[in-house]
Design an enzyme around this catalytic site. Structure first.
Site, PDB file in Angstrom:
ATOM      1  N   ASP A  11       5.229   8.670  -1.699  1.00 25.63           N
ATOM      2  CA  ASP A  11       4.299   9.252  -0.730  1.00 25.63           C
ATOM      3  C   ASP A  11       4.826   8.907   0.665  1.00 25.63           C
ATOM      4  O   ASP A  11       5.969   8.458   0.802  1.00 25.63           O
ATOM      5  CB  ASP A  11       2.880   8.714  -0.955  1.00 25.63           C
ATOM      6  CG  ASP A  11       2.741   7.279  -0.462  1.00 25.63           C
ATOM      7  OD1 ASP A  11       1.760   6.963   0.221  1.00 25.63           O
ATOM      8  OD2 ASP A  11       3.648   6.458  -0.762  1.00 25.63           O
ATOM      9  N   GLY A  50       0.830  -1.208   0.000  1.00 30.28           N
ATOM     10  CA  GLY A  50       0.000   0.000   0.000  1.00 30.28           C
ATOM     11  C   GLY A  50       0.854   1.242   0.000  1.00 30.28           C
ATOM     12  O   GLY A  50       1.218   1.754   1.058  1.00 30.28           O
ATOM     13  N   THR A  51       1.206   1.714  -1.184  1.00 27.22           N
ATOM     14  CA  THR A  51       2.075   2.887  -1.256  1.00 27.22           C
ATOM     15  C   THR A  51       2.138   3.338  -2.700  1.00 27.22           C
ATOM     16  O   THR A  51       1.609   2.680  -3.592  1.00 27.22           O
ATOM     17  CB  THR A  51       3.480   2.509  -0.765  1.00 27.22           C
ATOM     18  OG1 THR A  51       4.282   3.677  -0.733  1.00 27.22           O
ATOM     19  CG2 THR A  51       4.128   1.521  -1.694  1.00 27.22           C
ATOM     20  N   THR A  52       2.753   4.508  -2.931  1.00 22.44           N
ATOM     21  CA  THR A  52       3.112   4.877  -4.308  1.00 22.44           C
ATOM     22  C   THR A  52       4.546   5.356  -4.307  1.00 22.44           C
ATOM     23  O   THR A  52       4.888   6.295  -3.580  1.00 22.44           O
ATOM     24  CB  THR A  52       2.226   6.014  -4.836  1.00 22.44           C
ATOM     25  OG1 THR A  52       0.877   5.695  -4.583  1.00 22.44           O
ATOM     26  CG2 THR A  52       2.444   6.213  -6.320  1.00 22.44           C
ATOM     27  N   LYS A 101       9.883   7.005   2.870  1.00 23.37           N
ATOM     28  CA  LYS A 101       9.905   5.858   1.965  1.00 23.37           C
ATOM     29  C   LYS A 101      11.059   5.895   0.991  1.00 23.37           C
ATOM     30  O   LYS A 101      11.222   4.972   0.193  1.00 23.37           O
ATOM     31  CB  LYS A 101       8.586   5.789   1.188  1.00 23.37           C
ATOM     32  CG  LYS A 101       7.413   5.506   2.104  1.00 23.37           C
ATOM     33  CD  LYS A 101       6.172   5.136   1.356  1.00 23.37           C
ATOM     34  CE  LYS A 101       5.006   5.063   2.334  1.00 23.37           C
ATOM     35  NZ  LYS A 101       3.733   4.797   1.687  1.00 23.37           N
TER      36      LYS A 101
END
Lengths: 249, 272
Positions: B72, B55-57, B88
């Site tokens: 993000d 769950g991330t970009t 991140k």
């Protein structure tokens, strides 16, 4: 089973590792080997004991490839050499696999020297009885190098060096006559050095040349004969020149 | 449905006369299995269930000025947003960056481990490790842990002798070299913006803006991405952090609110 973990190479009271020094003796009895570094070329030459008539001389190559850009010649126990060379070849490929880069000459020399040292500090084994001359080109900078390792596991870089039988005389000759050379001049220097202690002729020496573009190339007997003849002619001319002028005065 | 054990029986009963003794030896032990017609599919689903979704970009791309890396900063546990300020983009060393997608602990630990290995390589070989080499080291490690539950979807971006380098490395042991990558649940949205606006000849400023927009758009549509859009640039001298903008603020920056007539009237009435 019980005694194989005992170390064979142990210190003497006055700080010597006799097994290593005896290994160096074995090297001193081995064939003479010489290596010379030029600006764009590296040359290895090895004394060839006369091959028996029925022996296939191609199966006793003394100068071998470790990779496309690295070659090795050695003096000492040839069977030990085979083991070391196989391990080094595997390491060259393993390095290519893990970092997608060919080894540098320094890296593989460090690896071989590390192996030789390991066998002076392990139980139940004896040191490798050989010194190696490792030549090659750095895959990134293209700079040629020559390194030497010995049974104790030390290594260093050289402009020109010799090992094996009569290596001291060859080294003396190189110290007197070395200068930065390239191409054919370097090959001549290496052969001249070797011919100081070996009977003249292509039959008695094996010479290999490495360039950045073409990799390792073994010189044919005929080629070596030609160069040897040139050297003889130059020597004779030098002798004549020495004797010449005093007579005329 | 009883598990079909005929394949496990030995060949002996096939040509010998079946006897009571023979049957006992050849019958394989049976075990209870789920009530399903499609056992293989069921197995696959079970594996997918335990595989943590990323769950991330994060995104990175190579252009004429080097490598642009952006991500993000939201961490989510299912529907719960556990943090809006996760770093991140991991600084492996002054000239190499790694991005985090998947398990945060896995990514952080293995990137630090990679940093150690890179430094040891420098000390041993008196030269910096290439991006190719560093990414290969990480990929080999992750491959050796394959199947043990690591979740890592990372990009290794750096500048070495051969110029800018970008590799995608994941916990399945895959490693890909490329010019543009986006990893995470928001990546489809980021790819849309990134692929549309990408040109190799962008300036650093243009590339940074493209990266920022791509992350913003991904956070807008993907619930698992949000927080702060960080943008880093890797050039010949190493990496620099260019910006870190809250995506909520970015939204109003890109789409400023113009008061409509109704709102204007209400404001006037209130003032009177």
């Amino acid at each position: 089973m019980a005694r194989y973990d005992r170390a064979i190479t142990v210190f003497s009271p006055d700080g010597h590792l006799f097994q290593v020094e005896y290994a160096l003796e074995a090297v001193r009895k081995g064939n003479a080997a010489v290596g010379v570094r030029g600006t764009d070329i590296v040359v290895l030459g090895v004394e060839k004991k006369s091959t028996a008539k029925l022996q296939d001389s191609r199966s006793v190559r003394k100068i071998v490839n470790l990779d496309d850009h690295i070659a090795l010649a050695c003096a000492g126990l040839k069977a030990d050499a085979r083991v070391l060379i196989n391990k080094a070849r595997i390491e060259c490929q393993s390095h290519r696999l893990t970092v997608e880069d060919p080894v540098t000459v320094e890296y593989i020399t460090r690896y071989i020297a590390g192996l030789q040292q390991k066998y002076t500090q392990s139980g139940g084994v004896r040191p490798f009885g050989l010194s190696t001359l490792i030549v090659g080109f750095d895959p990134h900078t293209g700079i040629p190098s020559l390194y030497q390792t010995d049974p104790s596991g030390t290594f260093s870089a050289w402009k020109a060096n010799a090992t094996g039988r009569n290596s001291n005389s060859i080294r003396e000759f190189l110290e007197k006559n070395y200068k930065e050379t390239s191409g054919q001049e370097t090959i001549k220097l290496a052969i001249r050095a070797l011919l100081e202690v070996v009977e003249s002729g292509g039959k008695n020496i094996e010479v290999a040349v490495m360039t950045k573009e073409h990799g390792l190339r073994q010189l044919e007997e005929a080629e070596i004969d030609v160069i040897a003849a040139e050297i003889e002619a130059e020597k004779a001319a030098a002798e004549a020149a020495k004797k010449g002028p005093p007579k005329e005065t | 449905m009883k598990f079909d054990t005929s394949g496990l029986e030995s060949a002996a009963p096939a040509f010998g006369a079946p006897s009571l003794l023979g049957d006992e030896f050849s019958a394989a032990p049976s075990f209870p299995v789920p009530n399903t017609t499609d056992f293989d599919g069921f197995q696959k689903e079970a594996i997918q269930m335990v595989k943590p979704a990323k769950g991330t970009t994060t995104l990175a791309f190579i252009f004429q000025g080097g490598v642009m890396v952006a991500a993000d900063s939201r961490a989510s546990m299912g529907g719960y947003i556990s943090s809006q300020s996760v770093k991140k983009i991991i600084e492996i060393n002054p000239y190499m960056l790694g991005t985090m997608a998947g398990g945060a602990a896995d990514c952080q630990f293995w990137h630090r481990n990679l940093g150690i290995k890179c430094r040891l390589h420098e000390l041993a070989n008196k030269r910096r490790i290439s991006v190719t080499g560093a990414s290969k080291l990480l990929a080999n490690i992750l491959y050796s842990y394959r199947g043990m539950g690591l979740s890592v979807g990372t990009m290794i971006a750096g500048w070495d002798e051969t110029g800018p380098g970008l590799y995608y490395v994941d916990s399945e042991g895959g490693r890909l070299k490329g010019m543009r990558f986006s990893v995470g649940s928001g990546s489809p949205y980021a790819y849309g913006v990134l692929d549309n606006g990408y040109r190799y000849d962008m300036s650093v400023k243009e590339a940074a803006e493209l990266a920022r927009r791509a992350i913003y758009h991904a956070t807008f549509r993907d619930g698992a991405s949000g927080g702060v859009a960080s943008v880093y640039h890797v050039g010949p001298e190493g990496w620099t952090k260019l910006s870190g903008d809250d995506v909520g603020e970015l939204h109003y920056h890109y789409y400023p609110v113009t008061p409509s007539t109704v709102e204007q009237e209400m404001a006037e009435v209130a003032g009177a």
